[in-house]
Design an enzyme around this catalytic site. Structure first.
Site, PDB file in Angstrom:
ATOM      1  N   ASN A  37       0.841  -1.199   0.000  1.00  0.00           N
ATOM      2  CA  ASN A  37       0.000   0.000   0.000  1.00  0.00           C
ATOM      3  C   ASN A  37       0.874   1.246   0.000  1.00  0.00           C
ATOM      4  O   ASN A  37       1.751   1.344  -0.873  1.00  0.00           O
ATOM      5  CB  ASN A  37      -1.131  -0.029   1.035  1.00  0.00           C
ATOM      6  CG  ASN A  37      -0.770  -0.304   2.462  1.00  0.00           C
ATOM      7  OD1 ASN A  37      -0.394  -1.414   2.807  1.00  0.00           O
ATOM      8  ND2 ASN A  37      -0.891   0.673   3.333  1.00  0.00           N
ATOM      9  N   ASP A  38       0.674   2.180   0.886  1.00  0.00           N
ATOM     10  CA  ASP A  38       1.233   3.536   0.759  1.00  0.00           C
ATOM     11  C   ASP A  38       2.702   3.626   0.334  1.00  0.00           C
ATOM     12  O   ASP A  38       3.549   2.883   0.837  1.00  0.00           O
ATOM     13  CB  ASP A  38       1.196   4.259   2.110  1.00  0.00           C
ATOM     14  CG  ASP A  38      -0.085   4.095   2.855  1.00  0.00           C
ATOM     15  OD1 ASP A  38      -1.018   3.508   2.315  1.00  0.00           O
ATOM     16  OD2 ASP A  38      -0.129   4.531   4.016  1.00  0.00           O
ATOM     17  N   GLN A  54       4.639   0.382   2.092  1.00  0.00           N
ATOM     18  CA  GLN A  54       3.983  -0.540   3.018  1.00  0.00           C
ATOM     19  C   GLN A  54       3.874  -1.889   2.324  1.00  0.00           C
ATOM     20  O   GLN A  54       3.371  -1.964   1.183  1.00  0.00           O
ATOM     21  CB  GLN A  54       2.593   0.007   3.380  1.00  0.00           C
ATOM     22  CG  GLN A  54       2.645   1.236   4.255  1.00  0.00           C
ATOM     23  CD  GLN A  54       3.045   0.880   5.673  1.00  0.00           C
ATOM     24  OE1 GLN A  54       2.236   0.446   6.474  1.00  0.00           O
ATOM     25  NE2 GLN A  54       4.318   1.053   6.001  1.00  0.00           N
ATOM     26  N   PHE A  97       4.318   0.919  10.278  1.00  0.00           N
ATOM     27  CA  PHE A  97       3.380   1.642   9.416  1.00  0.00           C
ATOM     28  C   PHE A  97       4.108   2.776   8.678  1.00  0.00           C
ATOM     29  O   PHE A  97       5.304   2.968   8.829  1.00  0.00           O
ATOM     30  CB  PHE A  97       2.212   2.180  10.257  1.00  0.00           C
ATOM     31  CG  PHE A  97       1.103   1.176  10.495  1.00  0.00           C
ATOM     32  CD1 PHE A  97       1.325  -0.190  10.369  1.00  0.00           C
ATOM     33  CD2 PHE A  97      -0.170   1.589  10.854  1.00  0.00           C
ATOM     34  CE1 PHE A  97       0.296  -1.121  10.588  1.00  0.00           C
ATOM     35  CE2 PHE A  97      -1.207   0.679  11.072  1.00  0.00           C
ATOM     36  CZ  PHE A  97      -0.970  -0.674  10.939  1.00  0.00           C
ATOM     37  N   SER A  98       3.317   3.553   7.961  1.00  0.00           N
ATOM     38  CA  SER A  98       3.885   4.528   7.024  1.00  0.00           C
ATOM     39  C   SER A  98       4.780   5.572   7.674  1.00  0.00           C
ATOM     40  O   SER A  98       4.639   5.894   8.857  1.00  0.00           O
ATOM     41  CB  SER A  98       2.766   5.248   6.274  1.00  0.00           C
ATOM     42  OG  SER A  98       2.283   4.392   5.279  1.00  0.00           O
ATOM     43  N   ASP A 166       2.069   8.074  10.562  1.00  0.00           N
ATOM     44  CA  ASP A 166       2.523   8.507   9.241  1.00  0.00           C
ATOM     45  C   ASP A 166       3.367   9.789   9.268  1.00  0.00           C
ATOM     46  O   ASP A 166       3.050  10.780   8.596  1.00  0.00           O
ATOM     47  CB  ASP A 166       1.315   8.678   8.286  1.00  0.00           C
ATOM     48  CG  ASP A 166       0.370   7.479   8.319  1.00  0.00           C
ATOM     49  OD1 ASP A 166       0.847   6.377   8.646  1.00  0.00           O
ATOM     50  OD2 ASP A 166      -0.831   7.643   8.041  1.00  0.00           O
TER      51      ASP A 166
HETATM   52  C1  FRU Z   1      -2.979   4.558   4.859  1.00  0.00           C
HETATM   53  C2  FRU Z   1      -2.619   3.751   6.095  1.00  0.00           C
HETATM   54  C3  FRU Z   1      -1.693   4.543   6.991  1.00  0.00           C
HETATM   55  C4  FRU Z   1      -0.981   3.476   7.742  1.00  0.00           C
HETATM   56  C5  FRU Z   1      -0.833   2.400   6.703  1.00  0.00           C
HETATM   57  C6  FRU Z   1      -0.851   1.006   7.249  1.00  0.00           C
HETATM   58  O1  FRU Z   1      -3.332   3.804   3.760  1.00  0.00           O
HETATM   59  O2  FRU Z   1      -3.795   3.379   6.760  1.00  0.00           O
HETATM   60  O3  FRU Z   1      -2.345   5.476   7.826  1.00  0.00           O
HETATM   61  O4  FRU Z   1       0.239   3.907   8.247  1.00  0.00           O
HETATM   62  O5  FRU Z   1      -1.881   2.571   5.787  1.00  0.00           O
HETATM   63  O6  FRU Z   1      -0.467   0.082   6.295  1.00  0.00           O
END
Ligand code: FRU
Length: 489
Positions: A37-38, A54, A97-98, A166
């Site tokens: 993801n991010d 991520q 996480f991010s 984040d």
């Molecule tokens: C955004 C999010 C972030 C978090 C991450 C977890 O898409 O929810 O806030 O750090 O993904 O994977």
């Protein structure tokens, strides 16, 4: 290196080698294997562009978050590097996480959210999100023993202990700064600013802006940067209610455009603008390139209405990196100019009159960059089918009277019922509308009027569907240029 990280590195190395390159997008970043993801840590380090993300290598769904890693010298061709972080410490046992990265004294500093699951004295389980640091050389990273360096206890009273994440870091005048997303006592988002003279000692500086339940709940993935004399606070709000054609997808993204008083560390918001109007865009992050451009990359997916291929062993793509600029008060986005170097075999048609459905010899493909100018006032609607075969197509519809541009993937070949259309308002200038459309196997990115609006969506249409057709309900005049995009690996 922890066993957990070693295992991830071995797994991604072996498994990604089994994935055929024909299975991947041509000029968009996709992850080695598993889930992505991010974008994280999008930044320069020793003259190269780094992109972390991520990452859960072992399956194509979200799970315990690692940080994947890649680098590039031109934003288009990426080289995979070994996974950078695994959730292998107490303070990040539920996930890394991010976060973001900055170069400092020859080192690469990563700052990320350590999510810790723990059991309280009462026996109750809880989750805590705090900010942690790891320092490395562009490949291997060591986490601070003193992590976390910023905790939710430093936030204003009533702020959530669970939703605090984040961090985006930058260095200015010898000092580090960081913004992070948080949830205030009213249950909705706020962006906290911190500063530090040493990476392990941070101070809370204030709240830069807050939702007050107006623009969604939790504000994720903030970024804070100047563009052409304005200051942008970029946010990814969760649970955002759509307003007209703005802010769809549940999780959306916005540019808060304003000014920043660096002495008082205060941001004043003047305008809010949607970042992207497509079905698949979230959690963007920016970096400044060495030549001074502000470049944004986003995750091409949506949490609430996800579209995945069920045949691929990787799940996740990033948008084309986009250069940001300010024009007439709006932030405009254009694909990075480096993409031009990969454009091959230009083919142009000028002043084609489009009435009934028309295909133009050579205007087709699934890895193409298309430039269109639509002219005239003798039609109501203009339609374009992309990635088409006998049965399937994805449509772009311009309604001249309504001044809307719609993307519709109802017939893209997907076998699940997902939301398939989005529209955005576009202005035609002197009866001319300009569109740039990037089609890269499984995605379509549309830039209207030199990037005034962007619209990003996925399609998982079988790769053989590559025809393009145009039609209108009157007479539309069109100039079109097609470039093929080729990236040798
Ligand atoms: C955004 C999010 C972030 C978090 C991450 C977890 O898409 O929810 O806030 O750090 O993904 O994977």
């Amino acid at each position: 290196m922890s066993e957990m990280l070693e295992k991830a590195r071995k797994y991604e190395r072996e498994e990604s080698a089994k994935i055929e390159k024909e299975n991947r997008p041509v000029f968009h970043f996709s992850n080695p294997v598993g889930w992505m993801n991010d974008p994280n840590g999008f930044s320069e380090y020793q003259g190269e562009h780094h992109l972390f993300f991520q990452y859960y290598p072992y399956a194509t769904h979200w799970d315990s978050m690692h940080w994947g890693h890649a680098k590039s010298t031109d934003f288009i061709k990426w080289e995979y590097l070994p996974a950078a972080l695994a959730p292998d410490c107490d303070f990040d046992n539920f996930g890394a996480f991010s976060g973001s990265a900055v170069e400092d004294n020859g080192k690469q500093i990563l700052i990320y959210t350590g999510v810790e699951e723990k059991t309280l004295d009462s026996g109750e389980k809880c989750v805590r999100q705090n900010q942690c640091i790891a320092v490395g050389d562009g490949v291997d990273y060591e986490k601070f023993e003193k992590n976390p360096v910023v905790t939710a206890a430093m936030l204003p009273k009533g702020s959530s202990m669970e939703d605090f994440r984040d961090p985006k870091i930058w260095k200015e005048d010898g000092r580090y700064y960081m913004v992070a997303g948080s949830r205030s006592s009213d249950g909705s988002g706020q962006i906290a600013l911190f500063y530090a003279d040493r990476l392990d000692v941070w101070e809370f500086a204030g709240i830069l802006d807050r939702s007050e339940n107006r623009y969604g709940k939790m504000w994720e993935c903030p970024d804070f940067y100047p563009v052409d004399g304005k200051q942008i606070l970029m946010i990814s709000p969760q649970e955002m209610e759509a307003e007209g054609l703005e802010f769809h997808n549940g999780n959306n993204t916005a540019f808060l455009i304003g000014t920043y008083d660096k002495e008082k560390l205060q941001f004043t918001r003047e305008e809010i603008q949607s970042v992207d109007y497509g079905l698949d865009f979230y959690a963007p992050q920016t970096m400044q390139s060495e030549d001074g451009r502000r470049i944004m990359i986003g995750w091409m997916q949506s949490w609430d209405n996800p579209m995945y291929s069920d045949t691929q062993r990787w799940s996740g793509m990033m948008t084309i990196p986009r250069e940001l600029s300010l024009r007439n008060g709006r932030i405009c986005q254009r694909p990075v100019r480096e993409l031009d170097r990969y454009r091959k075999n230009p083919l142009t048609y000028k002043e084609v009159c489009i009435e009934k459905e028309t295909g133009l010899e050579g205007i087709e493909g699934r890895s193409v960059d298309l430039e269109l100018i639509l002219k005239g006032n003798e039609y109501g609607k203009f339609k374009m089918k992309l990635a088409a075969d006998e049965m399937r197509y994805s449509e772009i519809i311009y309604d001249r009277e309504d001044k809307t541009l719609t993307f519709d993937r109802t017939h893209s070949g997907f076998k699940k019922d997902t939301i398939s259309t989005r529209s955005m308002r576009v202005e035609s200038k002197n009866n001319e509308l300009s569109l740039r459309i990037l089609v890269d196997r499984y995605s379509v990115e549309i830039f209207a009027n030199e990037g005034e609006q962007a619209m990003t969506s996925l399609i998982y249409t079988p790769a053989g569907a590559s025809k393009i057709y145009f039609t209108s309900n009157g007479k539309a005049y069109m100039d079109v240029t097609k470039y093929e995009i080729e990236v040798e690996v």
